[in-house]
Motif scaffolding. Sequence first.
Motif, PDB file in Angstrom:
ATOM      1  N   ASP A   1       0.848  -1.187   0.000  1.00 44.81           N
ATOM      2  CA  ASP A   1       0.000   0.000   0.000  1.00 44.81           C
ATOM      3  C   ASP A   1       0.892   1.249   0.000  1.00 44.81           C
ATOM      4  O   ASP A   1       1.854   1.322   0.760  1.00 44.81           O
ATOM      5  N   ARG A   2       0.575   2.243  -0.833  1.00 42.76           N
ATOM      6  CA  ARG A   2       1.410   3.442  -0.972  1.00 42.76           C
ATOM      7  C   ARG A   2       1.591   4.181   0.359  1.00 42.76           C
ATOM      8  O   ARG A   2       2.679   4.665   0.663  1.00 42.76           O
ATOM      9  N   ASP A   3       0.525   4.292   1.153  1.00 41.07           N
ATOM     10  CA  ASP A   3       0.643   4.975   2.443  1.00 41.07           C
ATOM     11  C   ASP A   3       1.581   4.224   3.379  1.00 41.07           C
ATOM     12  O   ASP A   3       2.378   4.831   4.088  1.00 41.07           O
ATOM     13  N   ARG A   4       1.471   2.924   3.369  1.00 37.03           N
ATOM     14  CA  ARG A   4       2.356   2.107   4.211  1.00 37.03           C
ATOM     15  C   ARG A   4       3.810   2.269   3.759  1.00 37.03           C
ATOM     16  O   ARG A   4       4.708   2.450   4.576  1.00 37.03           O
ATOM     17  N   LEU A   5       4.030   2.228   2.453  1.00 30.90           N
ATOM     18  CA  LEU A   5       5.377   2.407   1.927  1.00 30.90           C
ATOM     19  C   LEU A   5       5.914   3.788   2.304  1.00 30.90           C
ATOM     20  O   LEU A   5       7.075   3.922   2.703  1.00 30.90           O
ATOM     21  N   SER A   6       5.076   4.793   2.233  1.00 31.54           N
ATOM     22  CA  SER A   6       5.489   6.149   2.628  1.00 31.54           C
ATOM     23  C   SER A   6       5.875   6.202   4.104  1.00 31.54           C
ATOM     24  O   SER A   6       6.847   6.870   4.475  1.00 31.54           O
ATOM     25  N   ARG A   7       5.124   5.507   4.945  1.00 29.07           N
ATOM     26  CA  ARG A   7       5.471   5.461   6.378  1.00 29.07           C
ATOM     27  C   ARG A   7       6.817   4.781   6.592  1.00 29.07           C
ATOM     28  O   ARG A   7       7.633   5.224   7.400  1.00 29.07           O
ATOM     29  N   PHE A   8       7.041   3.689   5.863  1.00 30.21           N
ATOM     30  CA  PHE A   8       8.333   3.001   5.968  1.00 30.21           C
ATOM     31  C   PHE A   8       9.469   3.947   5.592  1.00 30.21           C
ATOM     32  O   PHE A   8      10.492   4.027   6.272  1.00 30.21           O
ATOM     33  N   ILE A   9       9.284   4.661   4.500  1.00 27.36           N
ATOM     34  CA  ILE A   9      10.312   5.595   4.025  1.00 27.36           C
ATOM     35  C   ILE A   9      10.521   6.703   5.053  1.00 27.36           C
ATOM     36  O   ILE A   9      11.659   7.053   5.376  1.00 27.36           O
TER      37      ILE A   9
END
Length: 168
Positions: free
Chosen positions: A108-116
């Motif tokens: 999920d893009r939001d999850r990936l953004s949080r990881f970053i």
Amino acid sequence: MPDLNPTAASLLGFLHEGDFSGYDLVRVAEQLIGDFWSLSQSQVYRELAALTERGYVEGGEVGARSKRRYRITDAGRDAFAQWLSVPPSPEQIRFPLLLTIAFGAHVDRDRLSRFIDDHRREHEKRLREYRETVTVTPQQRATLAFGLRYEQAVLDWMDDLPALLTDD
């Protein structure tokens, strides 16, 4: 030529500075090389046992809290010197975030953004800590210079990620 792995060799390198317990070696490793070479407590004790068996280190008497201090032997100094005389193998990048991004189409893009974002904060923290680090030897300065440049490069790459991760 002694068959030392880099972890065992690093322990011999630390023991050149004095006697240490396994626990102390883990702490010294975390402080001095932990950002670019990881050592677990179990690895340290396993390597100390192997180094002792090979005659490269000697364990002292067991002290308080079952601590045993180790010292490097002449054979250990020779093995370390020989290990240093061999060119190091090329590095291999092991960057968990990069692996996640490689498979980012399944995240999920939001999850990936949080990881970053989480990783960005960690790299900003490391960069601040490196900037506050005091070095003594030219070799420490050279290692620190790499750390500073590496962290800045990662942060610059993270700045570019939004454009890189768009579907064009």
